[in-house]
Write a protein that holds these residues in place. Structure first.
Motif, PDB file in Angstrom:
ATOM      1  N   VAL A 138      -4.011  -1.393  -1.242  1.00 37.18           N
ATOM      2  CA  VAL A 138      -4.709  -0.781  -2.008  1.00 37.18           C
ATOM      3  C   VAL A 138      -4.374  -0.150  -2.882  1.00 37.18           C
ATOM      4  N   ARG A 139      -4.676  -0.754  -3.925  1.00 34.52           N
ATOM      5  CA  ARG A 139      -4.817  -0.350  -4.993  1.00 34.52           C
ATOM      6  C   ARG A 139      -5.655   0.650  -6.029  1.00 34.52           C
ATOM      7  N   ILE A 140      -6.096   1.594  -6.273  1.00 37.12           N
ATOM      8  CA  ILE A 140      -6.979   2.107  -6.877  1.00 37.12           C
ATOM      9  C   ILE A 140      -6.561   1.868  -8.333  1.00 37.12           C
ATOM     10  N   ILE A 188      -3.614  -2.984  11.822  1.00 34.83           N
ATOM     11  CA  ILE A 188      -3.967  -3.009  10.254  1.00 34.83           C
ATOM     12  C   ILE A 188      -3.413  -1.455   9.689  1.00 34.83           C
ATOM     13  N   ARG A 189      -1.972  -1.492   8.736  1.00 40.67           N
ATOM     14  CA  ARG A 189      -2.187  -0.537   8.503  1.00 40.67           C
ATOM     15  C   ARG A 189      -2.361  -0.897   7.468  1.00 40.67           C
ATOM     16  N   PHE A 190      -3.210   0.536   6.274  1.00 43.10           N
ATOM     17  CA  PHE A 190      -3.456   0.483   4.670  1.00 43.10           C
ATOM     18  C   PHE A 190      -2.573   1.353   3.894  1.00 43.10           C
ATOM     19  N   ASP A 191      -1.885   0.843   2.928  1.00 43.21           N
ATOM     20  CA  ASP A 191      -0.799   1.337   2.295  1.00 43.21           C
ATOM     21  C   ASP A 191      -2.530   2.047   0.756  1.00 43.21           C
ATOM     22  N   ILE A 192      -2.439   3.046   0.344  1.00 46.17           N
ATOM     23  CA  ILE A 192      -3.050   3.658  -0.880  1.00 46.17           C
ATOM     24  C   ILE A 192      -2.450   3.717  -1.499  1.00 46.17           C
ATOM     25  N   SER A 193      -2.503   3.598  -2.955  1.00 49.01           N
ATOM     26  CA  SER A 193      -1.586   4.340  -4.625  1.00 49.01           C
ATOM     27  C   SER A 193      -2.916   4.344  -5.133  1.00 49.01           C
TER      28      SER A 193
END
Length: 248
Positions: A138-140, A188-193
């Motif tokens: 997830v790219r903010i 399911i893994r969420f990687d947030i940047s």
């Protein structure tokens, strides 16, 4: 090594050079050609035994998780221009975040995301990803022009699929042999940047860029959820069995 691996098939020791990895295999050749069964000889290898079992589960272990929601709260601060902004709607309604769901057109200020919607935004279907496991990035992105009202500075959320993942723990057994437990994670893994750029008031666009470090929001939802479900929940044993498969 299994005779199904073409590079492991041999007739003599010379076919198994010491130190060479087995192409598409599971270890390093020891230099010995040994009998695998009555009809095949293969190269002996240094590797973890037994090799990983590639059998897939017949159904998603956490099928109901598609309707789970993820609350992502992110605040940015550009110190050069003394500008701060949060991705959540400023409201006095205590029920707003309990009932809203993010929509890029109709509800862009709601930071509550449904898991199924996030998976589909990454170009996948929840059924496939829940079965095989994987990681969603997830790219903010904050791209703000301070010559305009602060209300126009809104983040964009981009989802992309990453990879299936594994983890392992290593230890020495009672006979001082190095062992490992390999866990195949089907969740399911969420990687947030977070990334952003902002031109200052009266300056040309792109003249100033600030990248917010990912560590600012790197606390992944899975970490918190796992700590609660694996160690604090009354049904922790059930969750362990459903989430992990231990390879022995």
């Amino acid at each position: 090594q299994s005779p199904s691996v073409l590079d492991a098939v041999c007739t003599e020791d010379a076919d198994c050079p010491v130190g060479n990895p087995v192409v598409r295999g599971n270890g390093i050749k020891t230099g010995k050609c040994v009998m695998f069964n009555t009809t095949h000889s293969t190269c002996e290898i240094y590797g973890w035994c037994p090799v990983e079992n590639n059998t897939l589960p017949r159904k998603p272990l956490l099928a109901e998780a598609e309707n789970f929601t993820l609350f992502i709260k992110n605040t940015i601060h550009f110190t050069k221009f003394n500008f701060s902004k949060c991705n959540t709607l400023q409201t006095n309604d205590p029920t707003y975040f309990k009932s809203c769901t993010y929509d890029p057109f109709f509800n862009p200020s709601c930071p509550v995301f449904r898991v199924r919607d996030m998976v589909e935004a990454a170009g996948e279907t929840f059924g496939d990803l829940a079965l095989l496991g994987g990681s969603i990035g997830v790219r903010i992105e904050w791209d703000c022009d301070l010559d305009h009202p602060a209300a126009q500075c809104q983040p964009q959320y981009l989802q992309d699929r990453r990879y299936n993942f594994r983890t392992a723990s290593y230890y020495w057994d009672s006979q001082r042999r190095l062992c490992r437990n390999l866990l195949k994670l089907y969740g399911i893994r969420f990687d947030i940047s977070v990334h952003g750029q902002v031109p200052g008031p009266g300056t040309p666009a792109g003249s100033f860029t600030a990248d917010c470090p990912a560590a600012f929001v790197c606390l992944q939802a899975t970490v918190v959820c796992d700590l609660v479900l694996l160690y604090l929940d009354a049904k922790a044993d059930f969750y362990w069995k459903e989430k992990f498969e231990e390879v022995r």
